[in-house]
Scaffold this active site. Structure first.
Site, PDB file in Angstrom:
ATOM      1  N   HIS A   1      90.072  -7.378 -72.916  1.00 26.79           N
ATOM      2  CA  HIS A   1      89.791  -8.729 -73.406  1.00 26.79           C
ATOM      3  C   HIS A   1      90.964  -9.674 -73.206  1.00 26.79           C
ATOM      4  O   HIS A   1      90.782 -10.867 -73.004  1.00 26.79           O
ATOM      5  CB  HIS A   1      89.331  -8.674 -74.860  1.00 26.79           C
TER       6      HIS A   1
ATOM      7  N   ARG B   1      77.463 -15.695 -79.446  1.00 23.53           N
ATOM      8  CA  ARG B   1      77.341 -14.250 -79.685  1.00 23.53           C
ATOM      9  C   ARG B   1      77.828 -13.953 -81.092  1.00 23.53           C
ATOM     10  O   ARG B   1      78.875 -14.475 -81.517  1.00 23.53           O
ATOM     11  CB  ARG B   1      78.184 -13.493 -78.666  1.00 23.53           C
TER      12      ARG B   1
ATOM     13  N   ARG C   1      87.281   0.628 -69.854  1.00 24.57           N
ATOM     14  CA  ARG C   1      87.646  -0.647 -69.222  1.00 24.57           C
ATOM     15  C   ARG C   1      89.087  -1.039 -69.501  1.00 24.57           C
ATOM     16  O   ARG C   1      89.636  -1.945 -68.867  1.00 24.57           O
ATOM     17  CB  ARG C   1      86.683  -1.757 -69.676  1.00 24.57           C
TER      18      ARG C   1
ATOM     19  N   CYS D   1      76.627 -12.320 -68.200  1.00 22.08           N
ATOM     20  CA  CYS D   1      77.814 -13.028 -68.675  1.00 22.08           C
ATOM     21  C   CYS D   1      79.079 -12.174 -68.578  1.00 22.08           C
ATOM     22  O   CYS D   1      80.104 -12.509 -69.159  1.00 22.08           O
ATOM     23  CB  CYS D   1      77.612 -13.540 -70.097  1.00 22.08           C
TER      24      CYS D   1
HETATM   25  C1  PEP Z   1      80.611  -7.795 -71.435  1.00 20.82           C
HETATM   26  O1  PEP Z   1      80.742  -6.697 -71.982  1.00 20.82           O
HETATM   27  O2  PEP Z   1      80.311  -7.957 -70.227  1.00 20.82           O
HETATM   28  C2  PEP Z   1      80.831  -9.024 -72.194  1.00 20.82           C
HETATM   29  C3  PEP Z   1      80.593 -10.200 -71.675  1.00 20.82           C
HETATM   30  O3  PEP Z   1      81.342  -8.880 -73.439  1.00 20.82           O
HETATM   31  P1  PEP Z   1      82.906  -8.607 -73.741  1.00 20.82           P
HETATM   32  O4  PEP Z   1      83.654  -8.648 -72.446  1.00 20.82           O
HETATM   33  O5  PEP Z   1      83.346  -9.642 -74.688  1.00 20.82           O
HETATM   34  O6  PEP Z   1      82.862  -7.239 -74.334  1.00 20.82           O
HETATM   35 MG    MG Z   2      80.843  -6.563 -74.128  1.00 18.57          MG
END
Ligand code: PEP
Ligand code: MG
Length: 753
Positions: free
Chosen positions: A360, A503, A636, A673
């Protein structure tokens, strides 16, 4: 054996000087294995050769002077094969190479194991004997284990321990990480470290010695007071023997003990935290190598005292507030919350020792247009603070003390980027339609109010993801309904008349709130997103009420989106609460429409339940960042497996296609997204799959628009058909990027490096 292994690793880890570390390795290994010789050869980047770096048993005069290429001698053979070589009589081996200066004529048997760190052969560890005998399996196993454990320590010492402070500041060095957010920056390093982590405290010079002495003395007084208070409060429940421990702690804080050593270093020009760190580390490393486990444990006590003093020092440190105009924030584990400390406009780049492009922190950095390198390991934090550095966010590299020619090169890259951005400005008012008429909506992901102006300026037509948790993360307690309403309303007003997708709180995973810590073994598989909201209806209800009330009288329409959904029962439960809020607000007299409700497809289970989910909601939005992580079982946030995180993986593309087809058949809205939507190459495929909305960080919007307004829908559909037949992510990526190049968009491909 295990105990001996542990001790060698501890001992080596405790020294910061590479030569000393290698000395300890050869010395201890020779003793433990009772071999006549032990030597280490390390790979030298410049000469591309394995240099004889330390020995016990061979000619020490040759250290640093002799080296072997990857195709030379048995050492080169070990490195080349990246596996152990165990030879009874070296004279019989075809790869043996005689080097007179080393003095190994008398030694016949040879066991060499590679030292491998992150897939790279760093060097070779060798033991030798006079007698002609093969080392046995247990000896081989021991040396392999030792080498595997030492590899990380050697890599760290190699990166950090070879330079003196002055040289480190003067000599240019490259540290490799992985790309975080695109762009390059040249600026001044500001090291951020957790206030409880002594090991990460950087070196800093001071001007005002008296102030530093005063701060330290007060911190010691306060720490003593803490210990006394703790001892008193535990007095009833502990034995006298245990209480004596507190006296021992207090003795360590006597003027003649630790404080005297720290003050000596402060008087030599170090700041109090740095001086404390050095003194405590020296003591701890002496205890850690002790045989006696009771004494070893005392090392932890000293560390504990150090952390307590550090805590008090931090409270009186005014310097923390100072950021130069070209600040580059560097930390072993930077978090989104760390950004809040830096005044807007001063932050030029970010460097984090952990994480990857999908963390993030990196996503937020990209939204803010801040070049970022992630997963840059082995940074000598104590040495780089305050120095000039270059951050290359495209490659994920960091260059300390750059030379003039390095600066000139990166200034040229900066200029190319600016030129591209300027060219793209020309299309910001253009509708996003392919040359053969296919329309796609380009929306933005936001989190901060400061994103709004930039987004609108780049031609955003809506918000596809408003990450509400960013606001929660900047706060010191859960914001009230009214506080949230105000913030959400400002956001909606700014985007009016465009739609805004809010969200609901998505915490857990790598996003935690300072006032609501979640500690879990497997946070990404744990209490995240909707799971937290449903377990805390009071927080969820306040947020939903704030969102609905925020939309009153505003032209832009509200869409509420639920994160991390893995089953329809979660949607049913959330809808009951959302409807309850809506009814209450209507009863309170507000004239408001029921918002659209949508679900993020982020978990593989949700992909295959898309049809069931669509029966319950108005739209779907794929969160590809999480979907890729869960489909490929690749964290990730873990830089070690960042190379396995592949958006173009055939399985991912098939899942994405299935979601788009299912939503289109149900005649419901479908968008994406995740970061993938902001990648111009991926955007071609997503449009062809039937995604109506691509929502991305605003800096990518014009690049995506350029791609979609250049390549025809027909060509993209043919491309999709072709890549769905392919079975490798790299092959697919190459093919799609080639299509961009063939359409004259090479600069865009380069800019995504
Ligand atoms: C995603 O998981 O693709 C997303 C947009 O949410 P975040 O990156 O905030 O987990
Ligand atoms: Mg996500």
């Amino acid at each position: 054996m295990l105990e001996e292994l542990r001790r060698v690793v501890q001992e080596v880890s405790a020294v910061s000087d590479l030569s000393r570390a290698l000395e300890i390795i050869v010395d201890r290994t020779q003793t433990i294995m009772a071999s006549e010789v032990c030597s280490v050869y390390l790979f030298d980047e410049k000469s591309k050769r394995y240099v004889f770096r330390a020995t016990r048993g061979l000619n020490k005069q040759a250290v640093g002077k002799i080296s072997l290429g990857a195709n030379e001698g048995l050492v080169g053979y070990v490195a080349e094969r990246a596996e152990p070589v165990n030879v009874e009589n070296v004279g019989d081996h075809p790869r043996n190479q005689y080097i007179a200066e080393i003095g190994e004529d008398a030694f016949h048997s040879f066991l060499g194991v590679p030292i491998i760190h992150q897939g790279q052969v760093l060097g070779v560890l060798v033991v030798q004997q006079k007698s002609k005998r093969k080392f046995d399996e247990s000896e081989e196993a021991f040396l392999i284990t030792l080498s595997a454990q030492l590899a990380g320590v050697i890599a760290h010492a190699k990166a950090t321990g070879t330079l003196s402070l002055q040289r480190a500041r003067r000599s240019s060095r490259l540290f490799k990480g992985s790309p975080g957010a695109p762009g390059v920056a040249i600026g001044t390093a500001v090291v951020i470290y957790p206030s409880v982590d002594l090991d990460q405290v950087p070196y800093r010079k001071i001007r005002n010695e008296a102030r530093e002495v005063d701060r330290f003395e007060k911190a010691v007084v306060n720490t003593k007071q803490d210990i006394r208070t703790l001892a008193e409060s535990l007095a009833g429940g502990l034995e006298q023997q245990e209480l004596n421990l507190f006296d021992a702690f207090l003795h360590m804080l006597d003027d003649s003990a630790i404080p005297r050593e720290v003050l000596r270093k402060i008087r030599k020009g170090q700041w109090a935290q740095g001086a404390l760190r050095q003194v405590i580390q020296d003591h701890v490393s002496r205890f850690e190598v002790m045989e006696d486990s009771y004494l070893r444990e005392r090392g932890n006590d000293i560390k504990d005292i150090g952390v307590r003093i550090l805590g008090h020092l931090e409270k009186t440190d005014r310097r923390k507030l100072h950021f130069p105009r070209d600040a580059i924030l560097v930390g072993n584990d930077l978090a989104v919350g760390d950004l809040a400390a830096v005044p807007i406009g001063r932050l030029k780049a970010l460097v984090s020792g952990r994480g990857s492009v999908n963390s993030h922190l990196a996503i937020l950095a990209e939204a803010l247009g801040i070049p970022t390198a992630m997963g840059v390991q082995d940074l000598p934090m104590e040495l780089i603070d305050g120095g000039t550095m270059i951050v290359d966010g495209f490659q994920g590299n960091l260059i300390t003390a750059p030379t003039n020619s390095q600066k000139a090169y990166y200034e040229k890259v900066q200029k190319e980027e600016l030129d591209l951005q300027r060219d793209l400005e020309g299309i910001k008012n253009l509708t996003c339609r392919t040359p053969d008429g296919k329309r796609t909506l380009l929306w933005v992901n936001t989190g901060l109010l400061s994103d709004v102006a930039k987004s609108l300026d780049r031609g955003a037509e809506g918000v596809g993801l408003y990450r509400t948790e960013v606001y929660f993360m900047m706060n010191e307690a859960f914001p009230t309904e009214e506080e949230q309403r105000k913030i959400y309303r400002e956001h909606m007003q700014a985007f009016s008349p465009y739609p805004v997708t809010m969200r609901t709180l998505d915490i857990g995973g790598d996003k935690s709130l300072p006032y609501f810590p979640i500690k879990e073994e497997n946070p990404f598989l744990g209490w995240r997103g909707i799971r937290v909201s449903l377990d805390h209806p009071e927080i969820f209800l306040a947020q939903i009420r704030a969102m609905i009330r925020a939309s009153e009288g505003i032209e832009s329409y509200l869409r509420i989106m639920l994160p991390m959904v893995s089953s329809v029962s979660e949607i049913d439960a959330a809808k009951v609460l959302i409807k309850q809020c809506y009814t209450e607000i209507k009863e309170e007299g507000a004239d408001i429409e029921m918002p659209d409700i949508g679900v993020m497809i982020e978990v593989p289970a949700a992909v295959y339940q898309a049809a069931d989910i669509l029966e319950r909601v108005d739209f779907l939005s794929v969160g590809s960042n999480d979907l890729v992580q869960y489909m490929l079982a690749v964290d990730r946030n873990n830089s070690r497996v960042a190379g396995l995180y592949q958006e173009f993986h055939p399985a991912v593309l098939k899942a994405l296609y299935y979601v788009a087809q299912t939503a289109n058949q149900a005649k419901k809205g479908v968008g994406i997204c995740g970061e993938m939507a902001g990648n111009p190459a991926a955007a071609l495929l997503l449009m062809a799959m039937g995604y109506q909305v691509l929502s991305m960080n605003s800096p990518n919007l014009l690049m995506v628009k350029k791609a979609l307004t250049t390549v025809s829908f027909e060509q993209s559909k043919a491309l999709l058909k072709e890549v769905l037949e392919m079975n490798s992510a790299d092959q697919i990526k190459q093919r799609v990027e080639n299509v961009l190049r063939e359409n004259g968009l090479s600069q865009i491909v380069r800019s995504r490096r």
